[in-house]
Scaffold this motif. Structure first.
Motif, PDB file in Angstrom:
ATOM      1  N   GLY A 145     -39.783 -18.743  13.666  1.00 37.38           N
ATOM      2  CA  GLY A 145     -39.674 -20.160  14.005  1.00 37.38           C
ATOM      3  C   GLY A 145     -41.031 -20.828  14.097  1.00 37.38           C
ATOM      4  O   GLY A 145     -41.215 -21.961  13.619  1.00 37.38           O
ATOM      5  N   SER A 177     -40.105 -24.683  12.596  1.00 34.72           N
ATOM      6  CA  SER A 177     -38.731 -25.166  12.691  1.00 34.72           C
ATOM      7  C   SER A 177     -38.328 -25.592  14.105  1.00 34.72           C
ATOM      8  O   SER A 177     -37.164 -25.872  14.351  1.00 34.72           O
ATOM      9  CB  SER A 177     -37.771 -24.066  12.208  1.00 34.72           C
ATOM     10  N   GLY A 178     -39.287 -25.623  15.033  1.00 32.46           N
ATOM     11  CA  GLY A 178     -38.965 -26.064  16.393  1.00 32.46           C
ATOM     12  C   GLY A 178     -38.532 -27.526  16.411  1.00 32.46           C
ATOM     13  O   GLY A 178     -39.066 -28.362  15.672  1.00 32.46           O
ATOM     14  N   ARG A 179     -37.562 -27.824  17.271  1.00 30.28           N
ATOM     15  CA  ARG A 179     -37.037 -29.193  17.313  1.00 30.28           C
ATOM     16  C   ARG A 179     -38.036 -30.174  17.926  1.00 30.28           C
ATOM     17  O   ARG A 179     -38.087 -31.331  17.545  1.00 30.28           O
ATOM     18  CB  ARG A 179     -35.722 -29.224  18.099  1.00 30.28           C
ATOM     19  N   ASP A 180     -38.824 -29.729  18.875  1.00 29.64           N
ATOM     20  CA  ASP A 180     -39.836 -30.599  19.477  1.00 29.64           C
ATOM     21  C   ASP A 180     -40.987 -29.735  19.964  1.00 29.64           C
ATOM     22  O   ASP A 180     -40.922 -28.506  19.986  1.00 29.64           O
ATOM     23  CB  ASP A 180     -39.241 -31.421  20.631  1.00 29.64           C
ATOM     24  N   ASN A 181     -42.071 -30.384  20.381  1.00 30.87           N
ATOM     25  CA  ASN A 181     -43.276 -29.660  20.773  1.00 30.87           C
ATOM     26  C   ASN A 181     -43.040 -28.780  21.997  1.00 30.87           C
ATOM     27  O   ASN A 181     -43.557 -27.657  22.076  1.00 30.87           O
ATOM     28  CB  ASN A 181     -44.406 -30.654  21.067  1.00 30.87           C
ATOM     29  N   GLU A 191     -40.356 -27.221  22.858  1.00 26.87           N
ATOM     30  CA  GLU A 191     -39.651 -26.018  22.443  1.00 26.87           C
ATOM     31  C   GLU A 191     -40.604 -25.033  21.780  1.00 26.87           C
ATOM     32  O   GLU A 191     -40.560 -23.826  22.051  1.00 26.87           O
ATOM     33  CB  GLU A 191     -38.522 -26.379  21.474  1.00 26.87           C
ATOM     34  N   TRP A 215     -41.511 -21.186  22.935  1.00 28.70           N
ATOM     35  CA  TRP A 215     -41.427 -20.032  22.040  1.00 28.70           C
ATOM     36  C   TRP A 215     -42.741 -19.253  22.065  1.00 28.70           C
ATOM     37  O   TRP A 215     -42.743 -18.030  22.175  1.00 28.70           O
ATOM     38  CB  TRP A 215     -41.154 -20.491  20.609  1.00 28.70           C
TER      39      TRP A 215
END
Length: 444
Positions: free
Chosen positions: A187, A192-196, A198, A202
């Motif tokens: 990811g 592919s993270g939806r927002d910073n 997230e 990770w």
């Protein structure tokens, strides 16, 4: 005489009752040990807990030993863990033990092996995980009668079964954790993270330090030619060795092993302009793999520096593009940083290498032919002249010639090529041609 006969009969009955009572106690103890061992399988216990339980309930020394005779766990009644380990090392670990383990592994059943020299016996029980035997439960027991031997074997077998359950569970947990970790790394590399927030979460799960700069390395491994199965195996081993090397050199490194690539997110601690830590470890990696796997091709691209986890994907893309250049240019074993590609970043966009060669030959081909014919040093002089900002004096010091020699050579190059090196366009064309000549094997 009758009284004596009655007394003898009474003694016989009493002895029989005592034997039955002893047998009942033994069976109760066995059931109790079984119950406790089975309970460990339902708890978050490890194999060390199993060894400790058996040792203290049966008053024997117990060890769990790997296929390569490494001591995974040990326990001895009334002794510390360290003392138990030392005792097992001194009294169990011996070349002959390997043969005993192998026999138990083949039979898939516990074996009792006498040791007359010590008046003891070894009970070896294979620990099964699926269809494999990764370890053995070994205990030092007394020279007991037949019934004791049976009980020793039964306890060892059940304890080994519980160890197998625990090891299987650990494998599943490790496999699941590894899969989650791999998914997190993928990811981050793909962005592919939806927002910073997230992406930051990770990265933190993987141990990423947001207070330090990082770089991403893309390490491409080319398997040796020949047998496909062997080549794939060698490449797989080389990938594993690569990941271990980086973790050993930098424990906080985040690694991902793929089919033909190892990706490393590495902390950076060098000053700007110097050789980066990523380049240093990359060079070490090439040297180690060259010694261990000489038939495996290695190319290492180093992405730009970053601190925010959201920039991991960008640095990886830069590293990957750099490895593509290395491979296209045939520079096997090279470690190249994207930051230092210079105009090479633009040359990467040209899909056909031959187009670059043709351009260099069109601009400086006559100089290359003249150089080969007259053994001159025009190309080296032109490179040095440009790098010293068109200064004959500075270039002459580096070339160890007189400034007039540099000036003469520059004029001869202009005469041979028809270029005017005072013209911006001609000078730019010559500089690009030199970059291509420096990177490719250009002949004219």
């Amino acid at each position: 005489m009758a009284a004596e006969s009655q007394f003898t009969g009474l003694t016989s009955v009493t002895s029989g009752s005592t034997a039955i009572s002893q047998e009942n106690r033994t069976l109760r103890d066995l059931v109790e040990i079984y119950r406790h061992l089975s309970g460990l399988a339902l708890q978050d216990a490890d194999i060390g807990t199993v060894a400790h339980l058996v040792a203290h309930r049966t008053d024997v020394t117990v060890a769990v030993i790997s296929q390569k005779m490494g001591i995974l766990a040990a326990a001895s009644p009334g002794e510390s863990y360290e003392s138990a380990i030392q005792y097992v090392h001194d009294h169990l670990i011996h070349p002959r033990l390997a043969h005993m383990l192998a026999n138990a592994g083949k039979s898939r059943h516990p074996l009792r092996l006498p040791d007359p020299a010590r008046g003891r016996a070894r009970v070896v029980a294979p620990i099964l995980v699926g269809g494999t035997v990764p370890a053995y439960l070994v205990s030092l027991v007394g020279a007991a009668p037949d019934q004791g031997e049976d009980i020793d074997l039964m306890i060892a077998e059940h304890a080994a079964t519980i160890c197998g359950v625990i090891l299987a569970r650990e494998r599943v947990i490790f496999s699941a954790a590894s899969q989650v970790r791999d998914d997190l790394v993928e990811g981050l590399l793909s962005g592919s993270g939806r927002d910073n927030d997230e992406v930051v979460r990770w990265a933190q799960h993987l141990g990423y330090d947001t207070e330090r700069d990082h770089r991403v390395l893309s390490i491409i491994l080319e398997p040796p030619a020949g047998d496909t199965q062997r080549s794939a195996l060698v490449a797989e081993r080389a990938a594993g060795a690569t990941a271990r090397l980086f973790v050993a050199q930098s424990p906080d490194a985040i690694t991902s092993v793929r089919t033909d690539e190892v990706v490393v997110v590495l902390t950076e601690n060098t000053t700007p302009g110097s050789t980066t830590r990523a380049e240093q470890l990359g060079t070490l990696c090439v040297q180690r793999l060259g010694a261990l796997f000489p038939d495996v091709g290695v190319s290492i691209g180093v992405g730009g520096a970053f601190r925010e986890p959201a920039h991991i994907a960008r640095s990886y893309e830069e590293a990957r593009r750099t490895t593509e250049v290395i491979r296209r240019l045939g520079q096997r074993g090279a470690v190249v940083a994207f930051d230092k590609l210079g105009i090479g970043r633009l040359l990467l966009q040209v899909p056909d290498i031959e187009t670059l060669r043709e351009f260099a030959t069109d601009i400086l081909g006559e100089v290359l032919r003249h150089e080969r014919k007259h053994h001159s040093e025009f190309i080296a002089t032109l490179m040095c002249y440009f790098r010293e900002n068109n200064s004959p004096q500075r270039a002459s010091k580096l070339l160890h010639v007189h400034p007039n020699t540099v000036t003469y050579r520059i004029h001869r190059i202009e005469e041979i090529t028809g270029l005017d090196l005072n013209s911006y366009r001609d000078r730019l064309a010559a500089q690009v041609a030199l970059e291509i000549i420096d990177a490719l094997d250009v002949s004219a």
